[in-house]
Write an enzyme that holds these catalytic residues in place. Structure first.
Site, PDB file in Angstrom:
ATOM      1  N   CYS A  30      20.051 -12.570 -32.526  1.00 17.55           N
ATOM      2  CA  CYS A  30      20.792 -13.635 -33.212  1.00 17.55           C
ATOM      3  C   CYS A  30      20.589 -14.975 -32.498  1.00 17.55           C
ATOM      4  CB  CYS A  30      22.266 -13.235 -33.236  1.00 17.55           C
ATOM      5  SG  CYS A  30      23.414 -14.550 -33.638  1.00 17.55           S
ATOM      6  N   CYS A  33      23.743 -16.831 -31.474  1.00 20.04           N
ATOM      7  CA  CYS A  33      24.380 -16.112 -30.357  1.00 20.04           C
ATOM      8  C   CYS A  33      23.793 -16.577 -29.029  1.00 20.04           C
ATOM      9  CB  CYS A  33      24.182 -14.606 -30.498  1.00 20.04           C
ATOM     10  SG  CYS A  33      24.937 -13.888 -31.964  1.00 20.04           S
TER      11      CYS A  33
END
Length: 105
Positions: A30, A33
């Site tokens: 991600c 993230c």
């Protein structure tokens, strides 16, 4: 580095903590993230002894992500006394997270 929290340690580390707890639900693939990760690591250092700051890899630990309705990552949940008292979905500035912690300590 923030604590690595797993499904096995979640109850003890998060739900039974006597301090506020910040939990970053993330995954290695991600992109957003990876933007939040260093912020969470800084907060872990800044609040050592005052709050518990950790990360849950949702790829390896899905039980609590599902329990708390984490559908998008990154999602950062703030817990106090075993209850969710704050939720931030997506990337946010460090101050967003620290303000939430400061309100609890």
């Amino acid at each position: 580095m923030a604590l690595e929290i797993t499904d096995a340690s979640f109850d003890e580390v998060v739900l039974k903590s006597d301090k506020p707890v910040v939990v970053d639900f993330w995954a290695a693939w991600c992109g957003p993230c990876r933007m939040v990760g260093p912020i969470i690591d800084e907060i872990h250092t800044d609040y050592e002894g005052k709050a518990v700051v950790g990360k849950v890899d949702v790829e390896a630990n899905q039980e609590f992500a599902a329990k708390y309705g984490v559908r998008n990552i990154p999602t950062v949940l703030i817990f106090q006394n075993g209850e969710v008292v704050g939720r931030q979905v997506g990337v946010a500035p460090k101050k967003t997270y620290t303000d939430a912690i400061d309100a609890l300590i």
